[in-house]
Every structure is written in C-alpha cells, then in structure tokens.
Design an enzyme around this catalytic site. Structure first.
Site, PDB file in Angstrom:
ATOM      1  N   ASP A  66     -27.004 -12.958  18.734  1.00 24.71           N
ATOM      2  CA  ASP A  66     -26.973 -13.874  17.598  1.00 24.71           C
ATOM      3  C   ASP A  66     -27.274 -15.272  18.124  1.00 24.71           C
ATOM      4  O   ASP A  66     -28.427 -15.658  18.224  1.00 24.71           O
ATOM      5  CB  ASP A  66     -25.602 -13.782  16.922  1.00 24.71           C
ATOM      6  CG  ASP A  66     -25.493 -14.579  15.634  1.00 24.71           C
ATOM      7  OD1 ASP A  66     -26.467 -15.250  15.246  1.00 24.71           O
ATOM      8  OD2 ASP A  66     -24.423 -14.547  14.994  1.00 24.71           O
ATOM      9  N   ARG A 120     -15.501  -1.586  13.125  1.00 25.94           N
ATOM     10  CA  ARG A 120     -16.303  -1.131  14.262  1.00 25.94           C
ATOM     11  C   ARG A 120     -16.667   0.349  14.159  1.00 25.94           C
ATOM     12  O   ARG A 120     -17.679   0.777  14.700  1.00 25.94           O
ATOM     13  CB  ARG A 120     -15.554  -1.353  15.577  1.00 25.94           C
ATOM     14  CG  ARG A 120     -15.367  -2.790  15.980  1.00 25.94           C
ATOM     15  CD  ARG A 120     -14.762  -2.862  17.384  1.00 25.94           C
ATOM     16  NE  ARG A 120     -14.254  -4.164  17.726  1.00 25.94           N
ATOM     17  CZ  ARG A 120     -14.977  -5.163  18.202  1.00 25.94           C
ATOM     18  NH1 ARG A 120     -16.257  -5.012  18.385  1.00 25.94           N
ATOM     19  NH2 ARG A 120     -14.418  -6.325  18.501  1.00 25.94           N
TER      20      ARG A 120
END
Length: 180
Positions: free
Chosen positions: A103, A165
């Site tokens: 990111d 997750r």
C-alpha cells in the site's frame, strides 16, 4: 456474520489460486538453480504465503517477521515497527519477502533495506495485492498478483482490528463497519 460486512468481493478465491500458481511458476523460473529464503511478514501473509510456496518448486527455507506500519486502523501510522525479527541469518542468501499487500510501501522498503544491510545476496518482494494509489514510498513489488483500487480491503490475511483475515477472498469492507 462477517460476510455481511463486505460491500463487494474484489479478488475471488479462484483468482487467488491462479495468482499463487502464476507467481510460484515465475519465482521458480527466476530462482532456478538457487536456494531461496522466503520471509513472510506476519500476520497478513499467512494464507497467501502458505498457498504461494506450494507452487514454488525450489529448495526453500522459511522464516517470519512481525513488522507493520499499521496498528489496527485503516491507514498507515507512517513508521515501521518490528515486533518480532527473523531467526535466520540472511548473509549471502537470496531472500524473497512475502506480504499480503503493498500500500504505502513503507513496510516493504524498510524490511528490504534491513536485509540488504545484513548482507543478503539479493532481496526481492512478492505481494498478492498492489494498491498503487496508496503508495508513499518509491518502491514496487518485484512480484504481485493483481492491482486493486484505493479501497479498504479485508480477507485472505488482511484484517480490520483482529478480524476478517479468515475470509476466503478479498473484499471491500463496508464503511459503516469501521466508521463506528
């Protein structure tokens, strides 16, 4: 149910399997005749790395590091924290850092520099997702699965807080979930 918190699925389970197969084959070709140290950045790398290494046909050593520039929120804190270091000496080794997403680029840039400073023969990076719009550091992953838009995503290793997750795909989290 977690799936009710997902606005849209960006990367399906089937797409992830294809990504891991394609990347594994490319890594195998690029490192043929070499032994590879694969270092996963915990916790997010777990599902992706587990599937990726099954598609790498090389003598492969594994290790893990807990390093992050996120602290449970939706954006980077801007500084890297290493909570747990690897136990393998990287000196003279070909290292592949595996993470779920690039990111801002801070984590991969800092960890790559750390391993080069420790004497690694080479250091490359591999991520499942590339969020180029979020990049703040001048670094790109050497291997990446797919590019995604600048949206807050969870699943397949990616979390919000400690949750999501374990979703078998990557999806966009509904804003009302994290704007509470």
């Amino acid at each position: 149910m977690m799936k009710d918190d997902i606005k849209e699925v960006l990367v399906s389970r089937e797409q992830i399997e294809t990504i891991c197969k394609t990347l594994g084959e490319k890594i195998t070709e690029d490192y043929k005749d070499k032994k590879l140290l694969v270092v996963g950045l915990l916790r997010g790398c777990m599902p992706f790395m587990a599937e990726l290494i099954l598609n790498i046909n090389l003598y492969t050593e594994l290790d893990y590091m807990v390093a992050s520039s996120y602290e449970g929120g939706t954006s980077s804190t801007g500084h890297l924290v290493i909570k747990s270091d690897i136990t393998t000496d990287v000196k003279g080794k070909d290292v592949l850092i595996v993470d779920d997403i690039i990111d801002t680029g801070l984590t991969l840039k800092e960890v790559k520099a750390l391993f080069l400073n420790r004497g690694a023969a080479s250091v490359k990076t591999c991520v499942m997702l590339d969020k180029t719009e979020g990049r703040k550091e001048n670094i790109n992953a050497d291997y990446f699965g797919t590019t995604i838009p600048n949206k807050f995503v969870v699943g397949y290793g990616l979390d919000y807080g400690p949750y999501y997750r374990n979703l078998p795909y990557v999806g966009v989290l509904k804003e009302e979930v994290y704007k509470k």
